[in-house]
Design an enzyme around this catalytic site. Structure first.
Site, PDB file in Angstrom:
ATOM      1  N   GLY A  46       1.216 -18.391 -16.186  1.00  0.00           N
ATOM      2  CA  GLY A  46       0.354 -19.093 -15.224  1.00  0.00           C
ATOM      3  C   GLY A  46      -0.445 -18.174 -14.319  1.00  0.00           C
ATOM      4  N   SER A  66       4.301 -39.301 -28.541  1.00  0.00           N
ATOM      5  CA  SER A  66       3.002 -38.738 -28.203  1.00  0.00           C
ATOM      6  C   SER A  66       2.199 -39.841 -27.505  1.00  0.00           C
ATOM      7  CB  SER A  66       2.317 -38.285 -29.489  1.00  0.00           C
ATOM      8  OG  SER A  66       0.960 -38.092 -29.253  1.00  0.00           O
ATOM      9  N   ILE A  67       1.793 -39.552 -26.289  1.00  0.00           N
ATOM     10  CA  ILE A  67       1.129 -40.576 -25.467  1.00  0.00           C
ATOM     11  C   ILE A  67      -0.339 -40.215 -25.267  1.00  0.00           C
ATOM     12  CG2 ILE A  67       1.102 -41.577 -23.125  1.00  0.00           C
ATOM     13  CD1 ILE A  67       4.190 -41.211 -23.210  1.00  0.00           C
ATOM     14  N   GLU A 110      -3.938 -11.455 -26.087  1.00  0.00           N
ATOM     15  CA  GLU A 110      -4.379 -12.251 -27.232  1.00  0.00           C
ATOM     16  C   GLU A 110      -5.856 -11.917 -27.459  1.00  0.00           C
ATOM     17  OE1 GLU A 110      -2.924 -16.374 -26.303  1.00  0.00           O
ATOM     18  OE2 GLU A 110      -1.387 -15.754 -27.733  1.00  0.00           O
ATOM     19  N   ASN A 131      -2.108 -27.581 -22.867  1.00  0.00           N
ATOM     20  CA  ASN A 131      -3.514 -27.740 -22.467  1.00  0.00           C
ATOM     21  C   ASN A 131      -4.516 -27.440 -23.585  1.00  0.00           C
ATOM     22  OD1 ASN A 131      -2.782 -25.062 -22.332  1.00  0.00           O
ATOM     23  ND2 ASN A 131      -3.994 -24.617 -20.509  1.00  0.00           N
ATOM     24  N   GLU A 138       0.664 -22.457  -8.295  1.00  0.00           N
ATOM     25  CA  GLU A 138      -0.210 -22.959  -9.360  1.00  0.00           C
ATOM     26  C   GLU A 138      -0.094 -24.489  -9.389  1.00  0.00           C
ATOM     27  OE1 GLU A 138       0.921 -22.519 -13.545  1.00  0.00           O
ATOM     28  OE2 GLU A 138      -1.096 -21.809 -13.964  1.00  0.00           O
ATOM     29  N   GLU A 145       1.954 -15.280 -22.133  1.00  0.00           N
ATOM     30  CA  GLU A 145       0.699 -15.777 -21.557  1.00  0.00           C
ATOM     31  C   GLU A 145       1.092 -16.847 -20.560  1.00  0.00           C
ATOM     32  OE1 GLU A 145      -2.200 -14.694 -21.843  1.00  0.00           O
ATOM     33  OE2 GLU A 145      -2.062 -13.402 -23.590  1.00  0.00           O
ATOM     34  N   ALA A 184       1.761 -24.226 -24.970  1.00  0.00           N
ATOM     35  CA  ALA A 184       1.627 -25.136 -23.818  1.00  0.00           C
ATOM     36  C   ALA A 184       0.779 -26.328 -24.268  1.00  0.00           C
ATOM     37  CB  ALA A 184       0.952 -24.403 -22.664  1.00  0.00           C
ATOM     38  N   CYS A 200      -5.091 -22.144 -17.577  1.00  0.00           N
ATOM     39  CA  CYS A 200      -4.264 -21.118 -16.935  1.00  0.00           C
ATOM     40  C   CYS A 200      -5.079 -20.115 -16.129  1.00  0.00           C
ATOM     41  CB  CYS A 200      -3.477 -20.378 -17.998  1.00  0.00           C
ATOM     42  SG  CYS A 200      -4.550 -19.769 -19.301  1.00  0.00           S
ATOM     43  N   GLU A 244       6.021 -30.267 -26.473  1.00  0.00           N
ATOM     44  CA  GLU A 244       6.475 -31.631 -26.777  1.00  0.00           C
ATOM     45  C   GLU A 244       5.489 -32.679 -26.246  1.00  0.00           C
ATOM     46  OE1 GLU A 244       7.771 -29.305 -24.919  1.00  0.00           O
ATOM     47  OE2 GLU A 244       9.015 -30.045 -23.264  1.00  0.00           O
ATOM     48  N   LEU A 250      16.502  -7.446 -27.701  1.00  0.00           N
ATOM     49  CA  LEU A 250      15.442  -6.431 -27.844  1.00  0.00           C
ATOM     50  C   LEU A 250      14.331  -6.865 -28.790  1.00  0.00           C
ATOM     51  CD1 LEU A 250      17.599  -3.187 -27.861  1.00  0.00           C
ATOM     52  CD2 LEU A 250      16.311  -4.166 -25.981  1.00  0.00           C
ATOM     53  N   LYS A 284       0.962  -8.535 -13.664  1.00  0.00           N
ATOM     54  CA  LYS A 284       1.973  -9.001 -12.694  1.00  0.00           C
ATOM     55  C   LYS A 284       2.782 -10.156 -13.311  1.00  0.00           C
ATOM     56  CE  LYS A 284       0.126  -8.881  -8.343  1.00  0.00           C
ATOM     57  NZ  LYS A 284      -0.984  -9.135  -7.387  1.00  0.00           N
TER      58      LYS A 284
HETATM   59  P1  NAD Z   1       6.081 -24.895 -19.901  1.00  0.00           P
HETATM   60  O1  NAD Z   1       6.469 -23.550 -19.442  1.00  0.00           O
HETATM   61  O2  NAD Z   1       6.755 -26.061 -19.304  1.00  0.00           O
HETATM   62  O3  NAD Z   1       6.306 -25.036 -21.485  1.00  0.00           O
HETATM   63  C1  NAD Z   1       5.679 -24.154 -22.394  1.00  0.00           C
HETATM   64  C2  NAD Z   1       6.391 -24.232 -23.719  1.00  0.00           C
HETATM   65  O4  NAD Z   1       7.664 -23.608 -23.613  1.00  0.00           O
HETATM   66  C3  NAD Z   1       6.645 -25.642 -24.252  1.00  0.00           C
HETATM   67  O5  NAD Z   1       6.412 -25.647 -25.636  1.00  0.00           O
HETATM   68  C4  NAD Z   1       8.124 -25.848 -23.943  1.00  0.00           C
HETATM   69  O6  NAD Z   1       8.757 -26.765 -24.816  1.00  0.00           O
HETATM   70  C5  NAD Z   1       8.674 -24.460 -24.137  1.00  0.00           C
HETATM   71  N1  NAD Z   1       9.907 -24.145 -23.415  1.00  0.00           N
HETATM   72  C6  NAD Z   1      10.315 -24.616 -22.222  1.00  0.00           C
HETATM   73  N2  NAD Z   1      11.476 -24.028 -21.863  1.00  0.00           N
HETATM   74  C7  NAD Z   1      11.792 -23.148 -22.845  1.00  0.00           C
HETATM   75  C8  NAD Z   1      12.857 -22.212 -23.037  1.00  0.00           C
HETATM   76  N3  NAD Z   1      13.831 -22.058 -22.145  1.00  0.00           N
HETATM   77  N4  NAD Z   1      12.849 -21.453 -24.151  1.00  0.00           N
HETATM   78  C9  NAD Z   1      11.851 -21.566 -25.067  1.00  0.00           C
HETATM   79  N5  NAD Z   1      10.828 -22.436 -24.933  1.00  0.00           N
HETATM   80  C10 NAD Z   1      10.788 -23.213 -23.836  1.00  0.00           C
HETATM   81  O7  NAD Z   1       4.493 -24.937 -19.710  1.00  0.00           O
HETATM   82  P2  NAD Z   1       3.504 -26.172 -19.902  1.00  0.00           P
HETATM   83  O8  NAD Z   1       3.765 -27.115 -18.781  1.00  0.00           O
HETATM   84  O9  NAD Z   1       3.552 -26.632 -21.304  1.00  0.00           O
HETATM   85  O10 NAD Z   1       2.092 -25.459 -19.704  1.00  0.00           O
HETATM   86  C11 NAD Z   1       1.546 -25.190 -18.456  1.00  0.00           C
HETATM   87  C12 NAD Z   1       1.763 -23.747 -18.068  1.00  0.00           C
HETATM   88  O11 NAD Z   1       1.283 -22.896 -19.095  1.00  0.00           O
HETATM   89  C13 NAD Z   1       1.002 -23.363 -16.830  1.00  0.00           C
HETATM   90  O12 NAD Z   1       1.785 -22.548 -15.996  1.00  0.00           O
HETATM   91  C14 NAD Z   1      -0.168 -22.575 -17.359  1.00  0.00           C
HETATM   92  O13 NAD Z   1      -0.728 -21.681 -16.457  1.00  0.00           O
HETATM   93  C15 NAD Z   1       0.439 -21.901 -18.536  1.00  0.00           C
HETATM   94  N6  NAD Z   1      -0.593 -21.528 -19.513  1.00  0.00           N
HETATM   95  C16 NAD Z   1      -0.890 -20.189 -19.684  1.00  0.00           C
HETATM   96  C17 NAD Z   1      -1.896 -19.809 -20.554  1.00  0.00           C
HETATM   97  C18 NAD Z   1      -2.238 -18.354 -20.759  1.00  0.00           C
HETATM   98  O14 NAD Z   1      -2.839 -18.030 -21.767  1.00  0.00           O
HETATM   99  N7  NAD Z   1      -1.913 -17.460 -19.865  1.00  0.00           N
HETATM  100  C19 NAD Z   1      -2.588 -20.775 -21.283  1.00  0.00           C
HETATM  101  C20 NAD Z   1      -2.257 -22.120 -21.094  1.00  0.00           C
HETATM  102  C21 NAD Z   1      -1.251 -22.479 -20.202  1.00  0.00           C
END
Ligand code: NAD
Length: 487
Positions: A252, A26-27, A461, A153, A384, A250, A151, A284, A179, A244, A454
């Site tokens: 990007g 963790s950085i 949520e 953020n 994005e 949620e 994610a 997002c 992570e 199924l 889309k």
């Molecule tokens: P990411 O898609 O790289 O990772 C999201 C999560 O999915 C992480 O915990 C990651 O470890 C996990 N993951 C990755 N590959 C996986 C797989 N094959 N199977 C299961 N889990 C997997 O996204 P990020 O970089 O952490 O976050 C940024 C993205 O999230 C942006 O695109 C942003 O728009 C989106 N986001 C969406 C919302 C929303 O509510 N719509 C909110 C925040 C962020």
């Protein structure tokens, strides 16, 4: 180390370690310093977390909804009491300024627990359907063990926004934070135990893109709720569909904000800045394509430039700081490469575009950046970026701007600024997005549904609507007479 938790995972009411898992560092984004070292879940940890959740869910679902609600409301109270400490941790985890985390992270998690804790006593009611002599009734029942994947953020908010409705409906959750930000969710799990939740109802395990698929495909998991990017969403939804399973996605966005020439310009600039620079642009629902009517373009840009250059960038732990670093070096590199593309493809750089001189050290800082004269075909207008990069595009006709705003695969959010209310409603009716704002931007209180259309995802949520995604209907037909058969 500054933020080292007791152990990597929180399962069945206690911290658990398995040092065989890959190391996750963790950085702290403001300094580049390693503040905690954790381990990704091994298959044994995943089994343990899911088995514990499966066991706990049966008991939890047998409680009355009001009793579950009391636990969630207590968790909300604890989150509020510890807001300062949790916000400081969120700042260490993400680099977001304390000025933001103190009002937007643990408190928004608390809102979620309070809201679902409050409505659940009546929200799980079914109906009674008269059928002549016979009759039927419906029950709303939990799905079972649900997986939440977050994610980076809004780590604490995401852990709560998924946990609160899932638990309210009587499910147990296994949550995997990103992570990149592994710390905050562990605290949510601790708080739920302190609030009286049975052990195992909310487990947290660490892991990355190798760990996530093991959770998604586990046969004892009934649903997956992901917050992440569209490419990850496709993989997770695909894997869930193969078995199924229920999903909430949620994902990007590349959302439009449309600013008409009759809008209050300063208010529209505030909306555009909030929708591009809050959380260093890592939101997002950000409105990263800002369509400004040609008649007000020059005034808009000159005022926007002055206000953007006055943003206080710096130490996120200083209460005065308005913008912290990006979450990681990799994310800053990605955003800088988009800025280079914007310049190369001919957009006009109004302000920003690089690393600020004002901050020294190894933090992942970046300047808030505004591009003007952006055209629809430019990479920065299509993809994005997920950083503080605002693209300003011109328009002069309502129908034209609606068509251009919709010409994207994404459909998360949209905003309109105008003094003409019939135009505002006419335009939002035609914009293709899940969450829209008129004369404001990016406000997401728990009372309103939030989610995309889309490629930005499906499911919602927040609000009572979220409960529908964490439960299903059971229908019972009651025969009141003799069962007749033709044979
Ligand atoms: P990411 O898609 O790289 O990772 C999201 C999560 O999915 C992480 O915990 C990651 O470890 C996990 N993951 C990755 N590959 C996986 C797989 N094959 N199977 C299961 N889990 C997997 O996204 P990020 O970089 O952490 O976050 C940024 C993205 O999230 C942006 O695109 C942003 O728009 C989106 N986001 C969406 C919302 C929303 O509510 N719509 C909110 C925040 C962020």
């Amino acid at each position: 180390m500054k933020a080292q938790p007791q152990a990597s995972h929180f399962i069945d009411g206690e911290y658990v370690e398995d040092t065989d898992g890959t190391v996750i560092e963790s950085i702290y984004p403001a300094t580049g310093e390693v503040i905690a070292r954790l381990h990704a879940a091994t298959p044994a940890i995943i089994e343990k977390a899911i088995a514990s959740a499966k066991r706990a869910q049966k008991e939890w679902a047998s409680w009355s909804p009001a009793a579950r609600g009391r636990v969630l409301k207590k968790a909300a109270e604890i989150l509020r009491e510890r807001n300062r400490e949790l916000s400081e941790l969120e700042t260490l985890d993400t680099g977001k300024p304390i000025q933001e985390t103190i009002v937007a992270d643990p408190t928004s998690g608390a809102d979620s627990f309070e809201f679902f804790g409050g409505i659940i006593a009546t929200a799980m009611n079914g109906s009674q359907i008269p059928l002549g002599g016979d009759w039927a009734y419906t029950k709303r029942v939990p799905l079972g063990v649900v997986v939440g994947i977050g994610a980076w953020n809004y780590p604490q908010q995401i852990a709560c926004w998924k946990g609160a409705p899932a638990l309210a409906a009587g499910n147990a959750m296994v949550f995997k934070p990103s992570e990149v930000t592994p710390l905050g969710a562990l605290k949510i799990a601790e708080i739920l135990i302190e609030a009286g939740a049975p052990k195992g109802v909310y487990n947290v395990i660490q892991g990355d893109r190798e760990t996530g698929p093991l959770l998604v495909s586990h046969p004892d998991v009934a649903k997956v709720s992901l917050t992440g990017s569209v490419p990850t969403g496709r993989k997770v939804a695909g894997a869930a569909a193969a078995q199924l399973k229920h999903v909430t996605m949620e994902l990007g966005g590349k959302s439009p904000i449309v600013i008409f020439d009759d809008a209050d310009i300063d208010s529209a600039i505030s909306g555009a800045m909030l929708g591009n620079f809050y959380s260093t642009g890592q939101v997002c629902s950000n409105g990263t394509r800002v369509f400004v009517h040609k008649a007000i373009k020059e005034t808009f840009l000159s005022r926007l430039k002055a206000r953007t250059e006055a943003i206080l960038i710096g130490d996120p732990q200083d209460e005065a700081t308005q913008m912290g670093p990006m979450v990681s070096l990799a994310q800053r590199e990605k955003v800088l490469s988009y800025i280079d593309k914007g310049k190369a493809e001919g957009a006009t750089l109004v302000t920003g575009g690089g690393i600020p001189n004002s901050v020294t050290g190894e933090g992942f800082y970046i300047q808030p950046t505004v591009f003007a004269d952006v055209t629809d075909d430019m990479t920065i207008a299509r993809e994005e970026i997920f950083g503080p990069v605002m693209c300003v595009l011109d328009f002069d006709d309502e129908a034209e701007v609606i068509a251009r705003a919709n010409a994207t695969e994404f459909g998360l959010s949209a905003g309109v600024f105008t003094a003409d209310f019939s135009r505002a409603h006419r335009v939002v009716d035609q914009l293709e997005a899940g969450t829209l704002w008129i004369n404001t931007y990016n406000l997401c209180p728990v009372e309103i549904p939030f989610g995309g259309s889309k490629q930005s995802g499906f499911g919602r949520e927040n609000s009572a609507a979220a409960l529908e995604h964490y439960s299903e209907l059971k229908t019972v037909y009651v025969g009141m007479g003799k069962c007749e058969a033709p044979y």
